[in-house]
Design a protein around this motif. Structure first.
Motif, short mmCIF file in Angstrom:
data_model
loop_
_atom_site.label_atom_id
_atom_site.label_comp_id
_atom_site.label_asym_id
_atom_site.label_seq_id
_atom_site.Cartn_x
_atom_site.Cartn_y
_atom_site.Cartn_z
N ASP A 246 0.84 -1.04 0.02
CA ASP A 246 -0.16 0.08 0.10
C ASP A 246 1.05 1.20 -0.01
O ASP A 246 1.38 1.61 -1.10
CB ASP A 246 -0.94 0.14 1.11
CG ASP A 246 -1.83 1.19 1.46
OD1 ASP A 246 -2.04 1.78 0.20
OD2 ASP A 246 -2.31 1.38 2.35
N ARG A 247 1.26 1.89 1.21
CA ARG A 247 2.05 2.93 1.10
C ARG A 247 3.51 2.55 1.51
O ARG A 247 3.75 1.32 1.78
CB ARG A 247 1.75 3.67 2.36
CG ARG A 247 0.29 4.37 2.45
CD ARG A 247 -0.02 5.32 3.46
NE ARG A 247 -1.41 5.79 3.47
CZ ARG A 247 -1.78 6.88 4.05
NH1 ARG A 247 -0.69 7.75 4.48
NH2 ARG A 247 -2.74 7.43 3.99
N TYR A 248 4.28 3.69 0.80
CA TYR A 248 5.86 3.39 1.16
C TYR A 248 6.35 4.88 1.83
O TYR A 248 6.24 5.59 1.33
CB TYR A 248 6.56 3.36 -0.38
CG TYR A 248 7.87 3.37 -0.29
CD1 TYR A 248 8.74 2.08 0.37
CD2 TYR A 248 8.51 4.59 -0.32
CE1 TYR A 248 10.21 2.36 0.41
CE2 TYR A 248 10.05 4.60 -0.10
CZ TYR A 248 10.69 3.57 0.16
OH TYR A 248 12.25 3.53 0.39
N GLY A 249 6.65 4.69 3.05
CA GLY A 249 7.43 5.72 3.94
C GLY A 249 6.18 6.66 3.78
O GLY A 249 6.18 8.02 3.85
N THR A 283 18.67 8.66 1.02
CA THR A 283 18.12 10.05 1.51
C THR A 283 18.17 10.10 3.14
O THR A 283 17.32 9.26 3.61
CB THR A 283 16.89 10.16 0.88
OG1 THR A 283 16.67 9.80 -0.52
CG2 THR A 283 16.02 11.46 1.23
N THR A 284 18.72 11.03 3.50
CA THR A 284 18.87 11.38 4.93
C THR A 284 17.83 12.11 5.43
O THR A 284 17.29 13.18 4.80
CB THR A 284 20.33 11.60 5.24
OG1 THR A 284 20.35 12.92 4.86
CG2 THR A 284 21.37 10.80 4.64
N THR A 285 17.72 11.92 6.73
CA THR A 285 17.00 13.08 7.56
C THR A 285 17.55 14.68 7.65
O THR A 285 16.77 15.57 8.18
CB THR A 285 16.42 12.53 8.88
OG1 THR A 285 17.79 12.26 9.55
CG2 THR A 285 15.51 11.22 8.79
N ARG A 310 14.82 1.37 7.73
CA ARG A 310 13.52 0.79 6.96
C ARG A 310 12.35 1.91 7.25
O ARG A 310 12.41 2.60 8.17
CB ARG A 310 13.07 -0.41 7.85
CG ARG A 310 14.28 -1.69 7.82
CD ARG A 310 13.70 -2.91 7.80
NE ARG A 310 13.36 -3.65 6.60
CZ ARG A 310 14.07 -4.25 5.49
NH1 ARG A 310 15.18 -3.84 5.91
NH2 ARG A 310 13.50 -4.51 4.42
N THR A 311 11.58 1.67 6.23
CA THR A 311 10.32 2.68 6.58
C THR A 311 9.34 2.14 7.55
O THR A 311 9.52 1.02 7.94
CB THR A 311 9.53 2.67 5.16
OG1 THR A 311 9.00 1.44 4.97
CG2 THR A 311 10.29 3.21 4.02
N VAL A 312 8.40 2.90 7.96
CA VAL A 312 7.39 2.34 8.87
C VAL A 312 6.77 1.25 8.43
O VAL A 312 6.49 0.37 9.26
CB VAL A 312 6.51 3.37 9.47
CG1 VAL A 312 7.16 4.58 10.35
CG2 VAL A 312 5.61 4.07 8.04
N GLU A 313 6.73 0.89 7.27
CA GLU A 313 5.85 -0.14 6.76
C GLU A 313 6.96 -1.39 6.78
O GLU A 313 6.48 -2.76 6.38
CB GLU A 313 5.29 0.02 5.24
CG GLU A 313 4.36 1.16 5.16
CD GLU A 313 5.02 2.52 4.69
OE1 GLU A 313 6.24 2.63 4.85
OE2 GLU A 313 4.47 3.51 4.81
N GLY A 314 8.20 -1.23 6.98
CA GLY A 314 9.18 -2.22 6.97
C GLY A 314 9.97 -2.59 5.67
O GLY A 314 10.62 -3.36 5.36
N PRO A 318 14.34 5.06 1.91
CA PRO A 318 14.82 5.55 0.71
C PRO A 318 16.20 5.75 0.03
O PRO A 318 17.04 6.25 0.70
CB PRO A 318 13.85 6.89 0.79
CG PRO A 318 14.17 7.24 2.16
CD PRO A 318 13.83 5.88 2.67
N ARG A 319 16.34 5.22 -1.13
CA ARG A 319 17.63 5.45 -1.50
C ARG A 319 17.09 5.60 -3.18
O ARG A 319 16.45 5.01 -3.69
CB ARG A 319 18.37 3.97 -1.70
CG ARG A 319 19.84 3.76 -1.78
CD ARG A 319 20.47 2.74 -1.01
NE ARG A 319 19.71 1.44 -1.47
CZ ARG A 319 20.20 0.86 -2.68
NH1 ARG A 319 21.22 1.44 -3.31
NH2 ARG A 319 19.57 -0.37 -2.99
#
Ligand SMILES: Nc1ncnc2c1ncn2[C@@H]1O[C@H](C[S@+](CC[C@H]([NH3+])C(=O)[O-])CC(=O)[O-])[C@@H](O)[C@H]1O
Length: 328
Positions: A246-249, A283-285, A310-314, A318-319
């Protein structure tokens, strides 16, 4: 009301003078639909913000600095400063930048200058070239492309707030080379074949049909023209791509995250030659974060707090890869 006829007249006249009357009349129809027959609910508010910006004369720009910079000889007086703040705050959230408006620094969600610095060493020099930027956001990179010497730069992005942010810069400059259209790539006429360089940065993963996106990008280029493609990638073998459940990040509308080798294969199959991966970066914070000018959640909130790789979805965090290829 947003004075689109006045603002777009020079571009429409240019296209007509260059035997692109069909494109010009198609653009005029699209602009009419977006601004008059079916205007966005926030358009009047954004237009009021744009109109609040102070009228200033003899504005100079630095399009080669990390922050696209506008300046005047004399500092702004307190009323002008207040109007500037009101106008720019009325165009929040500011996502792509940074910009410096007469000493007011717009710290945008993204350090788009970092992406530019990663990409530009590998792009054929833009001097004298006609350039298209697909998914140009606020237009930050359009100004940097003009700063790099492009003869003409056209950006397309369906986001109307982005367009208003673009005009907050453009209205200060007598810069006839840089234009932005509130359109998707798919809304351009087919087979334009008139650009020397086409950029697509941060768009491919939003497309349900990435191969059609590549074909549409190819059709914007003249023979031998250059594509600069930047998109999210994952690790894995050639042929593999990740489609999130579904969602990514937390992002909706993310469809395909290929591996670099898969992307090279896609480019080959869609008629590009000499395709190469020139950069891969996490991609960094530091590059994408909430700021005073973009107060919503940002990358830090989209990563797993226990495992920020990892994203919240596991999914893998992002790269992004940048690829350069020529129209074959
Ligand atoms: N079909 C489409 N046609 C044109 N634009 C589109 C389309 N679909 C989405 N967009 C636009 O592409 C931009 C993607 S952002 C990259 C900005 C800049 N390029 C950057 O590299 O910093 C990346 C992100 O925020 O995920 C948005 O402004 C969309 O409106």
């Amino acid at each position: 009301m947003f004075d689109w006829k006045h603002r777009y007249q020079p571009l429409l006249s240019d296209l007509e003078a260059n035997d692109q009357e069909d494109w010009a009349s198609q653009i005029a129809d699209q602009l009419y639909r977006r601004f008059e027959s079916n205007p966005h609910g926030d358009l009047a508010r954004w237009n009021a913000a744009l109109s609040a910006l102070p009228v200033l004369h003899e504005v100079e720009a630095d399009l080669n600095a990390p922050a696209v910079t506008l300046q005047t000889q004399a500092p702004l007086n307190p009323t002008q400063q207040k109007d500037l703040e009101t106008g720019l705050r009325g165009l929040m959230p500011w996502r792509k930048g940074p910009f410096d408006f007469f000493g007011t620094y717009i710290d945008t969600e993204w350090r788009s200058d970092w992406k530019w610095d990663r990409v530009v060493p590998y792009v054929s020099p833009l001097d004298g070239r006609r350039v298209l930027d697909v998914g140009c956001g606020s237009g930050y990179h359009l100004w940097r492309m003009a700063g790099a010497g492009a003869e003409e730069v056209i950006g397309v992005d369906p986001g109307l707030l982005f367009l208003m942010q673009f005009f907050s810069v453009k209205d200060y400059l007598s810069e006839p080379r840089v234009h932005m259209l509130p359109a998707r790539l798919e809304d351009l006429p087919p087979q334009l074949a008139c650009f020397d360089t086409t950029f697509s940065m941060g768009v491919l993963y939003h497309r349900r049909s990435p191969l059609d996106h590549l074909l549409e990008l190819r059709d914007t280029l003249r023979d031998g023209g250059e594509l600069v493609l930047e998109t999210l990638v994952v690790d894995g073998p050639e042929g593999y791509s990740l489609m999130p459940e579904d969602r990514y990040g937390m992002m909706r509308n993310v469809w395909f995250l290929p591996t670099c080798d898969t992307l090279l294969r896609w480019l080959d199959r869609t008629g590009f030659r000499d395709a190469r991966v020139v950069d891969v970066s996490v991609t960094t914070t530091e590059e994408q974060r909430s700021t005073d000018w973009m107060r919503f959640q940002s990358l830090q909130d989209f990563l797993d707090p226990d495992d920020p790789t990892r994203t919240v979805e596991g999914y893998p965090g992002p790269r992004r890869a940048t690829l350069v290829a020529s129209k074959g």
